[in-house]
Design a protein around this motif. Structure first.
Motif, mmCIF file in Angstrom:
data_model
loop_
_atom_site.group_PDB
_atom_site.id
_atom_site.type_symbol
_atom_site.label_atom_id
_atom_site.label_comp_id
_atom_site.label_asym_id
_atom_site.label_seq_id
_atom_site.Cartn_x
_atom_site.Cartn_y
_atom_site.Cartn_z
ATOM 1 N N THR A 76 17.768 60.092 34.304
ATOM 2 C CA THR A 76 18.689 59.983 33.174
ATOM 3 C C THR A 76 19.605 58.781 33.346
ATOM 4 O O THR A 76 19.792 57.988 32.424
ATOM 5 C CB THR A 76 19.525 61.275 33.038
ATOM 6 O OG1 THR A 76 18.645 62.362 32.793
ATOM 7 C CG2 THR A 76 20.526 61.166 31.901
ATOM 8 N N ALA A 110 20.693 66.856 32.598
ATOM 9 C CA ALA A 110 20.502 65.583 31.892
ATOM 10 C C ALA A 110 21.735 65.240 31.062
ATOM 11 O O ALA A 110 22.160 64.082 31.010
ATOM 12 C CB ALA A 110 19.260 65.653 31.006
ATOM 13 N N SER A 114 24.070 62.027 31.689
ATOM 14 C CA SER A 114 24.345 61.084 30.590
ATOM 15 C C SER A 114 25.836 60.811 30.485
ATOM 16 O O SER A 114 26.259 59.672 30.302
ATOM 17 C CB SER A 114 23.832 61.625 29.261
ATOM 18 O OG SER A 114 22.439 61.665 29.244
ATOM 19 N N ILE A 122 21.032 61.603 25.307
ATOM 20 C CA ILE A 122 20.655 62.572 26.341
ATOM 21 C C ILE A 122 19.139 62.722 26.305
ATOM 22 O O ILE A 122 18.575 63.048 25.257
ATOM 23 C CB ILE A 122 21.321 63.941 26.086
ATOM 24 C CG1 ILE A 122 22.837 63.797 26.070
ATOM 25 C CG2 ILE A 122 20.874 64.965 27.122
ATOM 26 C CD1 ILE A 122 23.577 65.032 25.582
ATOM 27 N N PRO A 123 18.465 62.497 27.429
ATOM 28 C CA PRO A 123 17.008 62.662 27.426
ATOM 29 C C PRO A 123 16.606 64.100 27.121
ATOM 30 O O PRO A 123 17.296 65.038 27.502
ATOM 31 C CB PRO A 123 16.592 62.307 28.860
ATOM 32 C CG PRO A 123 17.757 61.707 29.503
ATOM 33 C CD PRO A 123 18.969 62.080 28.723
#
Length: 169
Positions: A76, A110, A114, A122-123
């Motif tokens: 991330t 994640a 972030s 955000i992934p």
């Protein structure tokens, strides 16, 4: 987030906090706060930190919990746009009933990574896939398999030849 601002960070009225909304970052001032909600006033829009100009999806085989947490956190911070956990025959961790709870936990990791790295995106942590399901994915421009074999190509050379806007797996 309100609980974190109130109890962990111990912020109060008139404290400033950075808020990400609609993929934009704002500097805000806390107007009202309680455990369930925090009311803020926008002071200014912060400079956008550009995301990578290619979309990278990391496919990671399932590993023990602390290692997976670390991989998600660092991926991330490095800028991946999504992560696909992969169930393989030699994975120590197996796909089971508890995996949905792990995905929720990984999504939270994640999100926190972030915030830590000041990313506005955000992934997404996808559902666990098998190698067969992964091979059926066709919505990527470039697919790279990283290996530890000595005679394989250098990833730096491969990445330098990818065009802007490509999607990678």
């Amino acid at each position: 987030d309100s609980y974190h601002i109130n109890k962990v960070m111990r912020m109060g009225i008139d404290d400033q906090v950075e808020v990400v909304f609609d993929k934009k970052c704002y500097l805000t001032k806390i107007i009202d706060i309680d455990l369930d909600s925090t009311l803020v006033e926008i002071i200014s829009k912060m400079d956008d930190k550009p995301e990578m100009n290619i979309s990278v999806t990391l496919v990671q085989s399932l590993v023990k919990e602390q290692k997976m947490d670390f991989i998600i956190q660092k991926a991330t911070e490095l800028g991946v746009s999504s992560i696909i956990p992969l169930a393989t025959t030699r994975s120590v961790v197996k796909k089971n009933d508890k995996i949905d709870k792990k995905i929720i936990r990984w999504q939270r990791i994640a999100k926190e990574a972030s915030e830590q790295s000041k990313r506005v995106v955000i992934p997404n942590i996808e559902s666990v896939m098998s190698v067969r399901e992964l091979s059926l994915l066709d919505n990527y421009d470039v697919k790279i398999l990283c290996t530890v074999r000595e005679n394989s190509k250098n990833i730096k050379n491969i990445l330098s030849n990818i065009k802007t806007g490509a999607t990678m797996l």
